[in-house]
Write a protein that holds these residues in place. Structure first.
Motif, PDB file in Angstrom:
ATOM      1  N   GLY B 275       0.805  -1.219   0.000  1.00  0.00           N
ATOM      2  CA  GLY B 275       0.000   0.000   0.000  1.00  0.00           C
ATOM      3  C   GLY B 275       0.839   1.270   0.000  1.00  0.00           C
ATOM      4  N   ALA B 276       1.997   1.218   0.626  1.00  0.00           N
ATOM      5  CA  ALA B 276       2.840   2.409   0.697  1.00  0.00           C
ATOM      6  C   ALA B 276       3.322   2.800  -0.695  1.00  0.00           C
ATOM      7  CB  ALA B 276       4.026   2.145   1.623  1.00  0.00           C
ATOM      8  N   LEU B 279       0.245   4.306  -2.617  1.00  0.00           N
ATOM      9  CA  LEU B 279      -0.084   5.670  -2.182  1.00  0.00           C
ATOM     10  C   LEU B 279       0.977   6.667  -2.637  1.00  0.00           C
ATOM     11  CD1 LEU B 279      -1.583   5.185   1.387  1.00  0.00           C
ATOM     12  CD2 LEU B 279      -2.743   5.968  -0.654  1.00  0.00           C
ATOM     13  N   ALA B 321      -5.247   3.136   7.278  1.00  0.00           N
ATOM     14  CA  ALA B 321      -4.360   4.163   6.721  1.00  0.00           C
ATOM     15  C   ALA B 321      -4.772   4.501   5.291  1.00  0.00           C
ATOM     16  CB  ALA B 321      -2.909   3.688   6.769  1.00  0.00           C
ATOM     17  N   VAL B 322      -5.108   3.468   4.516  1.00  0.00           N
ATOM     18  CA  VAL B 322      -5.495   3.717   3.127  1.00  0.00           C
ATOM     19  C   VAL B 322      -6.859   4.407   3.084  1.00  0.00           C
ATOM     20  CG1 VAL B 322      -5.947   2.661   0.888  1.00  0.00           C
ATOM     21  CG2 VAL B 322      -4.179   1.714   2.367  1.00  0.00           C
ATOM     22  N   HIS B 325      -6.850   8.047   3.347  1.00  0.00           N
ATOM     23  CA  HIS B 325      -6.496   8.747   2.113  1.00  0.00           C
ATOM     24  C   HIS B 325      -7.670   8.773   1.138  1.00  0.00           C
ATOM     25  CE1 HIS B 325      -2.491   8.292   3.796  1.00  0.00           C
ATOM     26  NE2 HIS B 325      -2.163   9.296   3.018  1.00  0.00           N
ATOM     27  N   GLU B 586       0.124  17.352   1.531  1.00  0.00           N
ATOM     28  CA  GLU B 586       0.881  16.397   2.335  1.00  0.00           C
ATOM     29  C   GLU B 586       0.279  14.999   2.237  1.00  0.00           C
ATOM     30  OE1 GLU B 586       2.487  19.636   5.597  1.00  0.00           O
ATOM     31  OE2 GLU B 586       0.832  18.341   6.160  1.00  0.00           O
ATOM     32  N   ASN B 588      -0.278  11.157   1.583  1.00  0.00           N
ATOM     33  CA  ASN B 588       0.601  10.053   1.986  1.00  0.00           C
ATOM     34  C   ASN B 588       1.496  10.432   3.163  1.00  0.00           C
ATOM     35  OD1 ASN B 588       1.649   7.467   1.962  1.00  0.00           O
ATOM     36  ND2 ASN B 588       3.198   7.919   0.432  1.00  0.00           N
ATOM     37  N   SER B 589       0.904  11.061   4.139  1.00  0.00           N
ATOM     38  CA  SER B 589       1.633  11.337   5.368  1.00  0.00           C
ATOM     39  C   SER B 589       0.625  11.307   6.514  1.00  0.00           C
ATOM     40  CB  SER B 589       2.321  12.698   5.307  1.00  0.00           C
ATOM     41  OG  SER B 589       1.379  13.713   5.548  1.00  0.00           O
ATOM     42  N   LEU B 590       1.140  11.488   7.709  1.00  0.00           N
ATOM     43  CA  LEU B 590       0.270  11.459   8.881  1.00  0.00           C
ATOM     44  C   LEU B 590      -0.774  12.566   8.862  1.00  0.00           C
ATOM     45  CD1 LEU B 590       2.979  10.696  11.534  1.00  0.00           C
ATOM     46  CD2 LEU B 590       1.017   9.268  10.998  1.00  0.00           C
ATOM     47  N   SER B 591      -0.485  13.653   8.174  1.00  0.00           N
ATOM     48  CA  SER B 591      -1.432  14.767   8.109  1.00  0.00           C
ATOM     49  C   SER B 591      -2.814  14.282   7.688  1.00  0.00           C
ATOM     50  CB  SER B 591      -0.965  15.802   7.099  1.00  0.00           C
ATOM     51  OG  SER B 591       0.385  16.108   7.294  1.00  0.00           O
ATOM     52  N   VAL B 593      -4.131  11.239   8.078  1.00  0.00           N
ATOM     53  CA  VAL B 593      -4.781  10.446   9.119  1.00  0.00           C
ATOM     54  C   VAL B 593      -5.281  11.348  10.243  1.00  0.00           C
ATOM     55  CG1 VAL B 593      -4.447   8.645  10.831  1.00  0.00           C
ATOM     56  CG2 VAL B 593      -3.402   8.423   8.591  1.00  0.00           C
ATOM     57  N   TYR B 594      -4.446  12.314  10.625  1.00  0.00           N
ATOM     58  CA  TYR B 594      -4.844  13.209  11.709  1.00  0.00           C
ATOM     59  C   TYR B 594      -5.805  14.289  11.235  1.00  0.00           C
ATOM     60  CZ  TYR B 594      -0.695  11.344  14.167  1.00  0.00           C
ATOM     61  OH  TYR B 594       0.231  10.542  14.763  1.00  0.00           O
TER      62      TYR B 594
END
Lengths: 464, 841
Positions: B275-276, B279, B321-322, B325, B586, B588-591, B593-594
């Motif tokens: 997945g990484a 993405l 996580a996916v 996105h 941003e 594909n980063s934590l941004s 998800v958060y």
């Protein structure tokens, strides 16, 4: 980049801990565990922590594998998919090397695990997660733990449960351990694992259905010969431009139509468009060859009907009927049917089919749930008897007693009925491995090939 | 290094307590050290394992250092590895002992076996002892030239480790240049990938110090480097692929041919099982096509299937996580996903956080053709035994109702919820019905009929109770019992614990009074009396205000409290489109998800490579006004270019409650704040601004609260500031970096100030009135962040301020930097006095 990696037991004990960059303070394992254990969500008492969260500028990632928490921390804004994938992969590599992934095996083999961790990540940067590549860097020998006493792990583990066709210990064998007899046994496992999600409406009509499948491979072949895997010739990928839920398009023909699929990086698709074969040189260890997703209409293995009716003052009656719609030479096992009952239910009495050995029905007072399990029953010493064979039908009737009068609609107070099951040697999509060809080294080379199918319930729900 | 020393606070009885065993081990190791007997390595292994296991469970075995080093003279690699592990663990705390190991590590770095060379080099660089760095340079230099790729791989990361121990040693040895050469020439892709990682980190850290480093950093994004990496991408294993793709996403191609070439080359990466990788590829596609609307849209179509497959394969964690996105993309372009809505149906075994994302997606993709089915599905969840999800589902139904033109059927569904007689369902539904009525007053007849049947005794949650009371006040002419229900509520004033509800009750009684005076008189009397005696400041103030208002003139009071209203067209979005765009950048980063841009959760030094822009540059410059209420036309205009800007399918979020009773029961605060604007509609949340000062003053007089009549500072401030100060953002950033913090303080913010801070602009304008200018602002509830500056009137001396206001705890964090440090206290006083006046006008 990863700052720390650690593995915690369910109780929060530190089993393995590796600090790669020294950027995150020492107490991170405790901070993490406390946060996960006492996660709070708006309006909820007991909530599950999300796989990724941030505490004081430190990002914590975790996955649960085999009852253990695999955790990574970092201070940078990294790709969450990358870290979660990596954690999953580290768990798999460790399992490949130890044979069994458990708290016990990790504790016994911690030197080997550190050896692996040193090579998988250097200063926070991923170096390799390939069991194959790592082999040349690993010098410790695994210390085997007794696999038989361990709870089954993952879908493939069901093959260990007494079925004579399968060599039970093979899937728990380390990729580097030597067999006691000396020579390694040449064998390769190909598992087709399908997870089914179906939602039935109250009238038994299928509202949504989906199959998420994966072809998993685990190779113990020396010298890494090339392998060709042939799938159904009538296999289409992509459902054209029409709606994904247009069922009419597929009925009748024997074609398997996948919505989409993806492949492991070792897979070459040179002739895939021509004859639906995948060729690959399987690396050591376990890995998914292909993942696929299908929303084409298929025959659900079970039909579920549930009904709740008021039966006078303070009483109601529940009827749940399940019908196995697969061939009779196939048996399903570990079937559990659950149904939330109205909050004010105080008592439930059950009435099962006659001769329903091995079936149990229970009213779980604490969370007001009805639980009906149809497990394998041991009839005599050697004989394992699976209750649900294809074509059979089973009914549960329950009489409920309420604390207070119902008001409003009783169907809104209970349900939906959900079901879990495992059906070995069956797959719902019709996707098949037609043959498994191993490039021959010599005429006498004939390794064992195991092609196994299993279907599991993912979200199998009948509404009231 | 490895195991933590602090674990296992209480060793179990079976575990050795330490001392005796350690000295035992010491003598055994000493015996073996010199031995050449066959089988000695096996005995050593056993002993080493014991040492390592003691180390893991937290027993201090550092006293064995000498013996361990002596025993390491062996060719057995397992022994060596354990020895390295041991040394790495204790070197940092025992730098003197670490010196002992240098010798044998350096010797091992020249071993015949490349494995040993690599391992020794890695251990040598991992000692993290600053005064030993001189010993690293030689072995690293030869490691980088080693014929074996494993050694080079280790050496490259070794350079990065050296950089972190002593950057000057690393730069003086000219290692970065060697890495750059290796990156472009080494046949091994892992060496190459490590060079790329190391260089990114080194150049980014150096960029602030030297021009050259910053040029070198930018050179990583140059066409030759990018093409070189892209051409080899298939040789890379999956992890370095992610690294390269991340870099490519920042590359700016010169023309569209280049864009298509890159996309064709990477097309098959979308079928990767990792997945990484997928993405990262999607990010490249999205970034490259940002300026090509049609292609950008095709990209969305193309990536749908792979994303959905990733969501349904893999572990729940990965799929979350996916899904985050996918959620981002759906929120940006809901139209493109409107036929895929069934994929967003919840499965019963999914976790709360997954279901919540799915419900949000279902909400935005609802359109004329699928609404019926989506709402039917949501109604199933609403009846679910999973209470948090049931609540979320009801909110989702409400949101869909608010965004649809044909709400007929949905209103019926909502009203059916009320008939379910579950407390939490009723509570959520009431809040929704209230919002619905604010947007569609024409439904009042149907809704009121049902709401009228609800006994206020069955409604306990403050938000729901407030909503019910609002409806009682607003529609008192249509609800037979309204005055009497309100009366009984007013009489039981003390039983009502939530100030929010009491505030609403006051207003509702007033409204009811204007419509049905004789019947309500008693209730009004009771409510005002109770309100005046209320211990809660706001409730007390409002009661007093109403009381005086009524005394002054009843018809004026009616115009203030119950002016004619316009229906709300669109509820304000909870997140500004700037922030959404920032999160999209941003990808594909934590941004993602958060759901926050990275500056909100990472420290500056951890932003990673190529985070060129300092946070200031990314905050909105100046004070353009974003009204809380977006006119309909504007929304439609935005809908059209939905892909390139953030889709403004505005989140129908009522701008109420941030947990605080003050923040914004919108209608009330607008009524009381802008009392003189007689025709204020329900949602104009124009906060009290300086230009409204004069009408507002009338209220001050009316209330007789003795506020000063002019908002400007009465006592001459000790420090005069230039009201027309100018500072460009670049200079600001530079100064902010250079100057140290001269004062840092936490200041309380008044409740009025918090209430007025519905948009950052209000504060910006207010502070400008005090000659304190805003250069950048940002943030979202509950945290707002501002950068202010001010200049002394007579000289060019600047004050820079970072001000973070948290509206949930009514506090602000102030950091002041000043050219002239001596006057910063005086400035702080002035800043504080200006801030304290905010909202009080």
């Amino acid at each position: 980049m990863i700052s720390q990696f650690f593995v915690l037991s369910q109780r929060g004990d530190n089993i393995v801990f590796r600090d790669y960059r020294g950027e995150v303070q020492k107490g991170s394992t405790e901070i993490f565990f406390r946060k996960v254990k006492f996660w709070k969500e708006e309006g909820q008492d007991e909530a599950q922590a999300p796989p990724v969260f941030n505490v004081d500028g430190v990002n914590y990632f975790h996955v649960k594998v085999a009852g253990l928490l695999f955790v990574a921390t970092t201070r940078v804004n990294i790709s969450p998919s990358l870290v979660l994938e990596l954690l999953q992969r580290i768990a798999r590599v460790i399992k490949d090397y130890l044979g069994v992934l458990s708290e016990d095996s990790l504790r016994k083999n911690f030197v080997l695990v550190y050896e692996l961790l040193d090579e998988v990540i250097d200063f926070g940067y991923v170096q390799s997660t390939s069991t194959e590549v790592l082999k040349s860097y690993i010098f410790n020998e695994p210390i085997a733990v007794d696999a038989a006493r361990l709870p089954p792990l993952g879908p493939a583990a069901i093959f260990m449960q007494g079925s004579k066709r399968m060599p039970g210990t093979a899937v728990t064998k380390s990729v580097i351990a030597n067999e006691p007899a000396g020579r390694k046994r040449e064998e390769i496992f190909v598992d087709i694992i399908e997870k089914i999600s179906v939602t039935f409406s109250s009238s038994g009509y299928i509202l949504t259905s989906e199959i998420d499948g994966t072809i998993q491979m685990k190779s113990y072949l020396t010298g890494n010969p090339e392998i060709r895997v042939a799938l159904n010739e009538e296999l289409n990928i992509g459902r054209g431009s029409g709606s994904l839920y247009d069922y009419r398009s597929s009925t009748g023909s024997g074609a398997v139509i996948l919505d989409d699929c993806n492949f492991h990086e070792s897979v070459r698709l040179d002739s895939f468009d021509v004859d639906r074969t995948l060729s690959l040189v399987p690396p050591d260890g376990e890995f998914p060859v292909m993942n696929y997703r299908m929303t084409q209409e298929f025959k659900p293995p079970f039909r579920v009907n549930a009904l709740i009716e008021e039966a006078g003052n303070l009483r109601a009656e529940v009827t749940i009927k399940i019908r196995a719609e697969f061939p009779s030479n196939i048996t399903a096992n570990t079937i559990v049917v659950q149904m939330p009952l109205p909050k004010y239910t105080t008592r439930a009495t059950f009435e099962l089919d006659r001769g329903a050995a091995g079936q149990t029905a229970d009213f779980k007072e604490a969370n007001k749930k009805l639980e009906w399990s149809l497990k394998k029953a041991i009839i005599s010493h050697m004989l394992l008897w699976s209750l649900i064979v294809g074509g059979s039908e089973h009914t549960l009737r329950a009489k409920l007693t309420f604390l207070q009068e119902t008001h409003g609609n009783i169907t809104k107070e209970s349900g939906p009925v959900s079901m879990t099951f495992i059906i070995p040697m069956h797959n719902a999509s019709g996707l098949q491995v037609k043959y498994l060809q191993i490039a021959k080294k010599s005429s006498t080379y004939n390794p064992y090939r195991w092609v196994r199918y299993v279907t599991q319930a993912n979200s199998y729900v009948a509404r009231l | 290094m490895a195991p933590p020393a602090q674990s296992h606070r209480s060793p179990s009885p079976s575990q050795p307590s330490g001392k005796g065993e350690v000295s035992d081990l010491k003598s055994q190791l000493r015996q073996l050290a010199g031995s050449r007997a066959p089988g000695v390595d096996d005995s050593k292994r056993e002993l080493f394992k014991k040492v390592i296991s003691y180390m893991t469970i937290g027993i201090d075995v550092s006293s064995l250092f000498g013996e361990m080093v002596m025993c390491s003279a062996t060719s057995d690699i397992v022994l060596k590895k354990m020895c390295y592990l041991y040394v790495g663990n204790y070197a940092k705390v025992n730098p003197d002992l670490a010196l002992l190991t240098i010798n044998f590590l350096q010797r091992d770095c020249k071993d015949q076996d490349p494995m040993i060379r690599g391992l020794a080099l890695r251990s040598l660089c991992s000692l993290r002892v600053a005064n030993l760095v001189e010993y690293l340079v030689g072995p690293l230099g030869s490691g980088l030239k080693d014929s074996n790729s494993y050694v080079r791989m280790v050496a490259v990361i070794g350079v990065l480790k050296l950089y972190h121990i002593s950057s000057s040693t690393c730069m003086d040895a000219d290692f970065p240049a060697i890495l750059k050469h290796l990156m472009l020439n080494d046949p091994d892709t892992q060496v190459l990938a490590n060079c790329l990682s190391a260089l990114q980190e080194i150049w980014t850290a150096e960029a602030s110090k030297s021009e050259e480093a910053s040029r070198e950093r930018d050179a990583l994004l140059s066409k030759p480097v990018i093409y070189y990496l892209l051409n080899r991408i298939k040789e890379f294993s999956e992890w370095p692929q992610c690294l390269v793709l991340e870099l490519v996403a920042k590359y700016v191609p010169s023309d569209s041919n280049e864009i298509f070439d890159i996309m064709n080359l990477l097309e098959d990466r979308l079928q990767h099982a990792n997945g990484a990788v997928v993405l990262a590829t999607i990010k490249v596609f999205l970034q490259l096509t940002l300026s090509m609307t049609d292609v950008h849209q095709q990209v969305y179509e193309r990536i749908k299937a792979p994303l959905l497959t990733l969501v349904s394969s893999g572990s729940p964690e990965q799929s979350y996580a996916v899904l985050s996105h996918l959620h981002l993309l759906v929120m940006r372009a809901p139209v493109l996903f409107s036929s895929d809505y069934k994929h967003f149906y919840c499965q019963y075994n999914e976790s709360f956080y997954v279901k919540k994302l799915k419900l949000e997606m279902l909400t935005v993709v609802a359109n004329e053709s699928n609404t019926y089915e989506i709402v039917t599905e949501l109604c199933e969840y609403a009846a679910n035994v999973d209470i948090p999800i049931a609540r979320e589902s009801i909110r989702a139904v409400g949101k869909i109702a608010l965004q649809q033109y044909d709400v007929n059927a949905i209103v019926d569904r909502l009203l059916q919820f009320l008939e379910m007689e579950k407390d939490y369902v009723t509570a959520e539904t009431l809040v929704l019905v209230k919002d619905l009525l604010r947007k569609y007053p024409q439904w009042s007849q149907d809704c009121i009929a049902v709401v009228g049947n609800i006994s206020s005794k069955n409604v306990q949650e403050p938000k729901a109770k407030a909503a019910l009371i609002w409806m009682l006040g607003e529609y008192s002419q249509d609800m037979q019992d309204a005055p009497y229900i309100l009366e009984s509520l007013a009489e039981n004033w003390d039983d009502e614990h939530s100030p929010e509800v009491r505030l609403h009750l006051l207003t509702a009684v007033m409204k009811c009074f204007f419509k049905r005076p004789p019947e309500t008189q008693k209730a009004l009397g009771a409510a005002l009396a109770a309100g005046l005696g209320d211990f809660h400041q706001d409730v007390h103030d409002r009661a007093l205000f109403y009381y005086r208002l009524l005394q002054f003139n009843v018809s004026t009071a009616e115009r203030v409290v119950n002016p004619p209203k316009q229906a709300v067209s669109v509820f304000a979005d909870s997140q500004s489109s700037e922030i959404k765009d920032r999160i999209f950048d941003e990808f594909n980063s934590l941004s993602v998800v958060y759901q926050k841009p990275s500056y909100m959760f990472t420290d500056k030094e951890h932003r990673g490579p190529f985070e060129f822009s300092d946070e200031l540059g990314n905050l909105s410059i100046g004070a353009e006004s974003i009204d809380n209420c977006v006119p309909v036309q504007q929304v439609e205009a935005n809908d059209k270019d939905l892909l390139l800007s953030t889709s403004e399918k505005e989140d129908v979020r009522v701008p109420t409650n941030n947990g605080s009773a003050y923040s914004a029961p919108s209608y009330d605060s607008s009524a009381s704040l802008s009392a003189s604007q007689t025709s204020t509609d329900l949602v104009t949340l124009e906060p009290a601004l300086p230009r409204q000062a004069s009408p507002s003053l009338a209220i001050d007089d009316l209330l007789g609260l003795g506020l000063s009549t002019t908002p400007m500072p009465a006592p001459p401030p000790p420090l005069s500031l230039n009201s027309k100060a100018i500072l460009d953002p670049g200079t600001f950033q530079q100064k902010w970096r250079q100057l140290s913090i001269s004062l840092s303080q936490e200041l309380p913010v008044s409740p009025q100030g918090i209430a007025a801070l519905t948009a950052p602009q209000a504060l910006i304008r207010h502070m400008q009135g005090h000659s304190i200018h805003c250069i950048a602002s940002g943030g979202q509830s509950p945290n707002f962040k501002f950068f202010f500056f001010a200049q002394k009137l007579e000289e060019l001396s600047n004050f820079l301020v970072e001000c973070i206001i948290n509206i949930s705890n009514s506090k602000s964090q102030i950091k002041i930097k000043a050219d002239d440090q001596t006057s910063s206290q005086a400035f702080l006083d002035q800043f504080q006095s200006a801030l304290s006046k905010f909202g009080t006008l």
